[in-house]
Design a protein around this motif. Sequence first.
Motif, PDB file in Angstrom:
ATOM      1  N   VAL A  93     -11.733  13.291  -9.347  1.00 38.73           N
ATOM      2  CA  VAL A  93     -11.416  11.966  -8.807  1.00 38.73           C
ATOM      3  C   VAL A  93     -11.207  11.008  -9.983  1.00 38.73           C
ATOM      4  O   VAL A  93     -12.060  10.924 -10.880  1.00 38.73           O
ATOM      5  N   ASN A  94     -10.087  10.285  -9.965  1.00 41.38           N
ATOM      6  CA  ASN A  94      -9.724   9.400 -11.073  1.00 41.38           C
ATOM      7  C   ASN A  94      -9.301   8.023 -10.543  1.00 41.38           C
ATOM      8  O   ASN A  94      -8.130   7.817 -10.218  1.00 41.38           O
ATOM      9  N   PRO A  95     -10.209   7.068 -10.438  1.00 38.94           N
ATOM     10  CA  PRO A  95      -9.846   5.722  -9.977  1.00 38.94           C
ATOM     11  C   PRO A  95      -9.264   4.890 -11.122  1.00 38.94           C
ATOM     12  O   PRO A  95      -9.442   5.210 -12.307  1.00 38.94           O
ATOM     13  N   PHE A  96      -8.570   3.826 -10.774  1.00 39.70           N
ATOM     14  CA  PHE A  96      -8.018   2.918 -11.778  1.00 39.70           C
ATOM     15  C   PHE A  96      -7.896   1.521 -11.182  1.00 39.70           C
ATOM     16  O   PHE A  96      -7.811   1.342  -9.956  1.00 39.70           O
ATOM     17  N   VAL A  97      -7.877   0.514 -12.061  1.00 43.96           N
ATOM     18  CA  VAL A  97      -7.684  -0.868 -11.652  1.00 43.96           C
ATOM     19  C   VAL A  97      -6.915  -1.562 -12.769  1.00 43.96           C
ATOM     20  O   VAL A  97      -7.103  -1.263 -13.953  1.00 43.96           O
ATOM     21  N   SER A  98      -6.011  -2.464 -12.405  1.00 42.80           N
ATOM     22  CA  SER A  98      -5.233  -3.176 -13.411  1.00 42.80           C
ATOM     23  C   SER A  98      -5.024  -4.625 -12.977  1.00 42.80           C
ATOM     24  O   SER A  98      -5.113  -4.968 -11.786  1.00 42.80           O
ATOM     25  N   TRP A 140       0.838  -1.196   0.000  1.00 42.93           N
ATOM     26  CA  TRP A 140       0.000   0.000   0.000  1.00 42.93           C
ATOM     27  C   TRP A 140       0.880   1.256   0.000  1.00 42.93           C
ATOM     28  O   TRP A 140       1.674   1.467   0.913  1.00 42.93           O
ATOM     29  N   THR A 141       0.712   2.079  -1.027  1.00 48.50           N
ATOM     30  CA  THR A 141       1.483   3.314  -1.176  1.00 48.50           C
ATOM     31  C   THR A 141       0.534   4.499  -1.239  1.00 48.50           C
ATOM     32  O   THR A 141      -0.534   4.417  -1.855  1.00 48.50           O
ATOM     33  N   LEU A 142       0.938   5.599  -0.630  1.00 46.62           N
ATOM     34  CA  LEU A 142       0.132   6.816  -0.630  1.00 46.62           C
ATOM     35  C   LEU A 142       1.044   8.012  -0.877  1.00 46.62           C
ATOM     36  O   LEU A 142       2.110   8.132  -0.261  1.00 46.62           O
ATOM     37  N   LEU A 143       0.627   8.892  -1.780  1.00 45.26           N
ATOM     38  CA  LEU A 143       1.377  10.107  -2.092  1.00 45.26           C
ATOM     39  C   LEU A 143       0.422  11.297  -2.009  1.00 45.26           C
ATOM     40  O   LEU A 143      -0.626  11.306  -2.666  1.00 45.26           O
ATOM     41  N   ALA A 144       0.765  12.278  -1.204  1.00 42.37           N
ATOM     42  CA  ALA A 144      -0.073  13.468  -1.034  1.00 42.37           C
ATOM     43  C   ALA A 144       0.774  14.714  -1.240  1.00 42.37           C
ATOM     44  O   ALA A 144       1.954  14.765  -0.853  1.00 42.37           O
ATOM     45  N   GLY A 145       0.193  15.728  -1.875  1.00 38.69           N
ATOM     46  CA  GLY A 145       0.908  16.971  -2.103  1.00 38.69           C
ATOM     47  C   GLY A 145      -0.024  18.169  -2.038  1.00 38.69           C
ATOM     48  O   GLY A 145      -1.227  18.052  -2.295  1.00 38.69           O
ATOM     49  N   GLY A 165      -6.529   1.530  -7.241  1.00 35.12           N
ATOM     50  CA  GLY A 165      -6.146   2.794  -6.627  1.00 35.12           C
ATOM     51  C   GLY A 165      -6.979   3.943  -7.157  1.00 35.12           C
ATOM     52  O   GLY A 165      -7.906   3.762  -7.950  1.00 35.12           O
ATOM     53  N   ALA A 166      -6.638   5.131  -6.707  1.00 34.33           N
ATOM     54  CA  ALA A 166      -7.358   6.322  -7.133  1.00 34.33           C
ATOM     55  C   ALA A 166      -6.493   7.548  -6.884  1.00 34.33           C
ATOM     56  O   ALA A 166      -5.618   7.536  -5.997  1.00 34.33           O
ATOM     57  N   SER A 167      -6.738   8.563  -7.671  1.00 30.64           N
ATOM     58  CA  SER A 167      -6.083   9.843  -7.443  1.00 30.64           C
ATOM     59  C   SER A 167      -7.146  10.927  -7.418  1.00 30.64           C
ATOM     60  O   SER A 167      -8.173  10.825  -8.101  1.00 30.64           O
ATOM     61  N   ALA A 168      -6.912  11.931  -6.626  1.00 33.93           N
ATOM     62  CA  ALA A 168      -7.829  13.071  -6.540  1.00 33.93           C
ATOM     63  C   ALA A 168      -7.004  14.347  -6.605  1.00 33.93           C
ATOM     64  O   ALA A 168      -5.926  14.436  -6.003  1.00 33.93           O
ATOM     65  N   ARG A 169      -7.509  15.312  -7.345  1.00 35.69           N
ATOM     66  CA  ARG A 169      -6.803  16.581  -7.497  1.00 35.69           C
ATOM     67  C   ARG A 169      -7.742  17.727  -7.141  1.00 35.69           C
ATOM     68  O   ARG A 169      -8.856  17.805  -7.652  1.00 35.69           O
ATOM     69  N   THR A 189      -2.895  10.488  -4.082  1.00 34.66           N
ATOM     70  CA  THR A 189      -2.884   9.268  -4.882  1.00 34.66           C
ATOM     71  C   THR A 189      -2.578   8.083  -3.979  1.00 34.66           C
ATOM     72  O   THR A 189      -1.639   8.141  -3.168  1.00 34.66           O
ATOM     73  N   THR A 190      -3.350   7.039  -4.097  1.00 32.77           N
ATOM     74  CA  THR A 190      -3.115   5.834  -3.303  1.00 32.77           C
ATOM     75  C   THR A 190      -3.268   4.607  -4.194  1.00 32.77           C
ATOM     76  O   THR A 190      -4.053   4.614  -5.161  1.00 32.77           O
ATOM     77  N   ARG A 191      -2.512   3.579  -3.885  1.00 30.41           N
ATOM     78  CA  ARG A 191      -2.526   2.365  -4.697  1.00 30.41           C
ATOM     79  C   ARG A 191      -2.278   1.161  -3.806  1.00 30.41           C
ATOM     80  O   ARG A 191      -1.424   1.207  -2.909  1.00 30.41           O
ATOM     81  N   TYR A 192      -3.019   0.099  -4.058  1.00 27.82           N
ATOM     82  CA  TYR A 192      -2.827  -1.147  -3.313  1.00 27.82           C
ATOM     83  C   TYR A 192      -2.641  -2.284  -4.314  1.00 27.82           C
ATOM     84  O   TYR A 192      -3.465  -2.465  -5.226  1.00 27.82           O
ATOM     85  N   SER A 193      -1.567  -3.040  -4.149  1.00 24.44           N
ATOM     86  CA  SER A 193      -1.251  -4.155  -5.050  1.00 24.44           C
ATOM     87  C   SER A 193      -1.392  -5.478  -4.297  1.00 24.44           C
ATOM     88  O   SER A 193      -0.851  -5.636  -3.191  1.00 24.44           O
ATOM     89  N   PHE A 194      -2.105  -6.422  -4.904  1.00 21.94           N
ATOM     90  CA  PHE A 194      -2.256  -7.761  -4.339  1.00 21.94           C
ATOM     91  C   PHE A 194      -1.132  -8.646  -4.873  1.00 21.94           C
ATOM     92  O   PHE A 194      -0.991  -8.815  -6.086  1.00 21.94           O
ATOM     93  N   THR A 195      -0.350  -9.189  -3.988  1.00 18.66           N
ATOM     94  CA  THR A 195       0.811  -9.998  -4.390  1.00 18.66           C
ATOM     95  C   THR A 195       0.648 -11.475  -4.061  1.00 18.66           C
ATOM     96  O   THR A 195       1.550 -12.268  -4.342  1.00 18.66           O
ATOM     97  N   GLU A 196      -0.465 -11.850  -3.464  1.00 18.12           N
ATOM     98  CA  GLU A 196      -0.696 -13.259  -3.153  1.00 18.12           C
ATOM     99  C   GLU A 196      -2.200 -13.498  -3.024  1.00 18.12           C
ATOM    100  O   GLU A 196      -3.002 -12.570  -2.992  1.00 18.12           O
TER     101      GLU A 196
END
Length: 367
Positions: A313-318, A197-202, A280-284, A264-271
Amino acid sequence: LTSGSLSLLGSYFGGRVRSSVGLSRDHWLQSASLPTTADTANFNQQTFLNADGTRIPNDGIRKITVPVLPFADEWSTNQTYGAVWHALSWLSFTAGYFESSQFSDNYGTDLTGGALVPLTGEGIDLSARLRLLGGKVEATVTRFDTKQENLNASLVAEVRDELAPLLARPFTNLVDYRDRTSSGWEFQVLANLTRNWTLLAGYSVNQSEFTRFFPLLNAALTEARATARARGLDPDGATTLTRAYLDEQEDAVSLTKRATGSLTTRYSFTEGRLKGFTAGASARYARGRDRAGVTIAGVQVLPQITTEDYVLVNPFVSYRRKIGRFNATLQLNVNNLLDVKVDVGNSYTWARYTEPRQFVTTFTVGL
């Protein structure tokens, strides 16, 4: 364009202090042909002139060699200086000074008839960076001050006409220069809350204003006043419009303030069953801008306002998986999820609305 550069890196006190120096010297040479003119026999055609003023005949599609004359010959020095001080294992300080220039390859000229001078700029920034919780959280705060120099600015024809009888060389057009100064603060936090889980705020705030007006016009005003005095005229009376115009331009200056934020926040499933998925999603956020009113013939027809604040608000999934020797990724981005529609233009004349909701799908394959 001929350019030479030198870069120097330094490390001191066991790497606790690092420095950088960059210097470059640019030489810009430009030649240009005389302006094209309308053919007297056919006003729909444009013709070129020889250096002696005679016309180059139009011979269908045959290629012609157009004579050129020296136009611009400019030198500029760019320089940057920076340093980082690792004061503690969790605290660092940085400082930098930057100066640069940008040449123009157009045929534009200013009041004097000379080639437009290059755009230049300089800036200073100071920052502090903190590494907390064993490096899981990094926070940075930055203070900056910058100046854009030699931005084009147009005069009014009345000023040109008033000074023309008093100048040895009247203006060739209405193009002069001005500077814009900006200052502000930037804040940023990067957090790796877990391995997945990563989070970036500015957040940033800045303000800008024009700080130098019409240097060529000011020089011409000094000449015009001296000429008027030598002819026995009242220099104030002979330059009334010009002085009032300069005062009006400086009095009309106001600070333009802006504030923006992002998350911006993102969560990656590794197992597990969701291995390979990332969501994840980003908001400006942008604070509304001040918009000047519109006055016609002394009557205000549109008021001075502050535009709306807005959040996009801009969500994404991959999904990523390996297919044979290749890595394949399928991603869906939804831009402006809430379909926010706000006019973010700087003036009533140039409306610019936010982009509508968009769905963007991408599929990439790589080794």
